[in-house]
Design a protein around this motif. Structure first.
Motif, PDB file in Angstrom:
ATOM      1  N   LEU A 144       0.902  -1.146   0.128  1.00  0.00           N
ATOM      2  CA  LEU A 144       0.046   0.113   0.078  1.00  0.00           C
ATOM      3  C   LEU A 144       0.947   1.261  -0.081  1.00  0.00           C
ATOM      4  O   LEU A 144       0.492   2.063  -0.752  1.00  0.00           O
ATOM      5  CB  LEU A 144      -0.775   0.146   1.264  1.00  0.00           C
ATOM      6  N   CYS A 204       2.568   2.300  -3.154  1.00  0.00           N
ATOM      7  CA  CYS A 204       1.615   3.335  -4.255  1.00  0.00           C
ATOM      8  C   CYS A 204       1.748   4.622  -4.356  1.00  0.00           C
ATOM      9  O   CYS A 204       1.358   5.403  -4.970  1.00  0.00           O
ATOM     10  CB  CYS A 204      -0.024   2.980  -4.076  1.00  0.00           C
ATOM     11  N   VAL A 205       2.338   5.154  -2.886  1.00  0.00           N
ATOM     12  CA  VAL A 205       2.530   6.434  -2.875  1.00  0.00           C
ATOM     13  C   VAL A 205       3.848   7.071  -2.466  1.00  0.00           C
ATOM     14  O   VAL A 205       4.359   8.059  -2.408  1.00  0.00           O
ATOM     15  CB  VAL A 205       1.647   6.927  -1.772  1.00  0.00           C
ATOM     16  N   GLY A 243       6.575  -2.245  -5.840  1.00  0.00           N
ATOM     17  CA  GLY A 243       5.731  -0.833  -5.470  1.00  0.00           C
ATOM     18  C   GLY A 243       6.105   0.318  -6.776  1.00  0.00           C
ATOM     19  O   GLY A 243       5.268   1.269  -6.958  1.00  0.00           O
ATOM     20  N   THR A 295       3.209  -0.118  -9.216  1.00  0.00           N
ATOM     21  CA  THR A 295       2.042  -0.008  -8.921  1.00  0.00           C
ATOM     22  C   THR A 295       1.247   1.445  -8.864  1.00  0.00           C
ATOM     23  O   THR A 295       2.059   2.312  -8.365  1.00  0.00           O
ATOM     24  CB  THR A 295       1.819  -0.281  -7.366  1.00  0.00           C
ATOM     25  N   PRO A 296       0.253   1.624  -9.414  1.00  0.00           N
ATOM     26  CA  PRO A 296      -0.398   3.225  -9.885  1.00  0.00           C
ATOM     27  C   PRO A 296      -0.829   3.578  -8.264  1.00  0.00           C
ATOM     28  O   PRO A 296      -0.955   2.616  -7.451  1.00  0.00           O
ATOM     29  CB  PRO A 296      -1.541   2.960 -10.688  1.00  0.00           C
ATOM     30  N   PRO A 297      -0.729   4.873  -7.987  1.00  0.00           N
ATOM     31  CA  PRO A 297      -0.646   5.986  -8.835  1.00  0.00           C
ATOM     32  C   PRO A 297       0.875   6.413  -9.092  1.00  0.00           C
ATOM     33  O   PRO A 297       1.303   7.117  -9.945  1.00  0.00           O
ATOM     34  CB  PRO A 297      -1.392   7.223  -8.383  1.00  0.00           C
ATOM     35  N   TYR A 298       1.650   6.142  -8.004  1.00  0.00           N
ATOM     36  CA  TYR A 298       3.006   6.363  -8.038  1.00  0.00           C
ATOM     37  C   TYR A 298       4.013   5.432  -8.372  1.00  0.00           C
ATOM     38  O   TYR A 298       4.749   4.830  -7.677  1.00  0.00           O
ATOM     39  CB  TYR A 298       3.265   7.108  -6.593  1.00  0.00           C
ATOM     40  N   GLY A 299       3.854   4.879  -9.690  1.00  0.00           N
ATOM     41  CA  GLY A 299       4.848   3.691 -10.105  1.00  0.00           C
ATOM     42  C   GLY A 299       5.949   4.312 -10.873  1.00  0.00           C
ATOM     43  O   GLY A 299       5.961   4.672 -12.071  1.00  0.00           O
ATOM     44  N   TRP A 314      -1.272  -4.936 -15.256  1.00  0.00           N
ATOM     45  CA  TRP A 314      -1.951  -5.610 -14.389  1.00  0.00           C
ATOM     46  C   TRP A 314      -1.674  -7.103 -14.133  1.00  0.00           C
ATOM     47  O   TRP A 314      -1.264  -7.670 -13.246  1.00  0.00           O
ATOM     48  CB  TRP A 314      -3.684  -5.507 -14.112  1.00  0.00           C
TER      49      TRP A 314
END
Length: 431
Positions: free
Chosen positions: A328, A331-332, A371, A374-378, A400
């Motif tokens: 998680l 992602c950021v 990570g 992984t969107p949004p900060y991939g 995906w």
């Protein structure tokens, strides 16, 4: 948590949220903590200098960056890709397999997912789309996914950073990453084969087998680099930091003297780019060292460990929970921040629960690399989009299945620690 620490975390979230570089965000946050708590700012300087002085292993980071940039600048990448095409290009989904195998090979030279993606990404995407068998989004997505293997197979800059914060042997971490890296490559190749068969991707024109020896010979000096690196470390010839220096020197000799593709001007550009990349990583490392001092001052890792032991939580459940949290956060947050700031919080708990730190470190690094797509900060998605000029939406739409394949590989590593620990134990690791 104290008021000072709450202000520190709030400041970090605020500045990172408005787009301030994460290294500067951390430095501003810890400055707020020190000012509010009445601690002299000189403490930050002392902590920073002590951390850098004792972190001799950090010298490996700029050296691996230089080695990767030299490999990218010469014709070495082209020779490696030609070898991969001859080796696996003849199978269903051939260019996709070439993409993955190239990342596996290049990972033994760069130690960086971004260097891997930027180095061979544009070339392999052009090769895949030029054949007319693959969409732009598919070519970019599999390139981003395969680049995550770069820091798993040694050398690995993220593992160097993990060793810094956990006092774990870099040598055993490097060994622990070999089988998981190959496993990730195998899983991605299976997914590529399945998608190629389902979508009816045509076969590539096979390279005649008689040409394979010549292409292998052309790529052989570059293929030797990982072997030299590993022999230096595990043969007792060099320390990991010295091995990084050997890797940079070998790359320089290979590109400049053997292949003769490196000019003085390009070498100067490489050194400037490497200095910039090293400075960016160094800024995050410096901020993380001070932030870790703040976290230790608040006694948070110990309190967390005691709390978890008091709950008598199962080690496997703890590992699964931490991995879910890291996914998680991936992602950021970028991988460097997760490794230097978040993961140290859980290391005392791992010790209390009897979780092997080499196993935990490799799994955590794999998680951090996932990570990157992984969107949004991939970060890798942005890098691939920038170098290939393919819209981000097309890449995300195709990434995906490969993301699911990598998550399956991660789950296998968590459930079966022997995937990570078999090789280190063969070389004497007692964990």
């Amino acid at each position: 948590m104290t008021l000072e620490f709450i202000l520190c975390i709030s400041t970090l979230v605020l500045f990172a949220g408005i787009g301030t570089p994460i290294g500067l965000s951390i430095l501003i946050a810890v400055s707020v903590y020190l000012l509010v708590s009445g601690v002299g700012m000189g403490v930050a300087g002392k902590v920073l200098m002590d951390g850098l002085y004792q972190g001799f292993v950090l010298l490996a980071v700029p050296l691996f960056i230089v080695a990767a940039n030299i490999m990218n600048a010469g014709s070495i990448s082209d020779r490696l890709l030609a070898f991969c095409v001859a080796l696996v290009g003849r199978f269903r989904g051939g260019m996709g397999h070439v993409n993955i195998v190239a990342s596996l090979i290049f990972s033994g030279m760069s130690g960086s997912a971004v260097a891997d993606a930027a180095g061979i990404g544009k070339i392999i995407i052009q090769m895949m789309t030029k054949s007319g068998h693959y969409t732009r989004g598919y070519a970019a997505a599999i390139t981003a996914a395969s680049a995550t293997i770069g820091p798993i197979i040694p050398p690995s800059i993220p593992m160097v950073l993990y060793a810094l914060v956990s006092n774990t042997s870099i040598g055993y971490l490097f060994l622990g990453g070999i089988v998981p890296g190959l496993f990730m490559g195998g899983v991605l190749m299976l997914m590529n084969w399945y998608l190629s068969k389902r979508r009816g991707f045509a076969f590539e024109e096979p390279t005649p087998l008689r040409e394979l020896p010549a292409k292998t010979f052309n790529a052989f000096p570059a293929l030797l680099m990982p072997a030299i690196l590993l022999y230096g470390i595990y043969g007792g010839v060099t320390t990991p930091t010295e091995a990084a220096a050997v890797a940079a020197l070998y790359a320089l000799v290979l590109a400049g003297l053997f292949y003769r593709t490196l000019t003085f001007k390009s070498l100067l550009n490489i050194l400037v780019d490497s200095a910039r990349s090293s400075a960016a990583v160094g800024l995050v490392i410096g901020g993380a060292l001070i932030l870790n001092y703040v976290v230790a001052s608040e006694n948070i890792p110990t309190l967390l460990a005691q709390h978890l032991v008091g709950l008598e939580i199962d080690p496997l459940l703890f590992l699964l929970s931490v991995n879910l949290l890291l996914l998680l956060l991936g992602c950021v947050l970028d991988a460097t921040t997760i490794i230097l700031v978040i993961i140290p919080l859980f290391i005392p708990a791992c010790r209390e629960l009897g979780i092997d730190l080499v196993h935990f470190g490799v799994v955590a690094v794999v998680n951090s690399m996932i990570g990157l797509i992984t969107p949004p900060y991939g970060v890798l998605l942005f890098v691939i989009s920038a170098v290939s000029r393919i819209p981000l939406s097309e890449i995300i739409a195709e990434v995906w299945p490969f993301l699911c394949a990598l998550l399956f590989a991660l789950l296998c590593m968590v459930l079966w620690p022997e995937l990570v620990l078999t090789l280190p134990r063969l070389f004497g690791y007692a964990g």
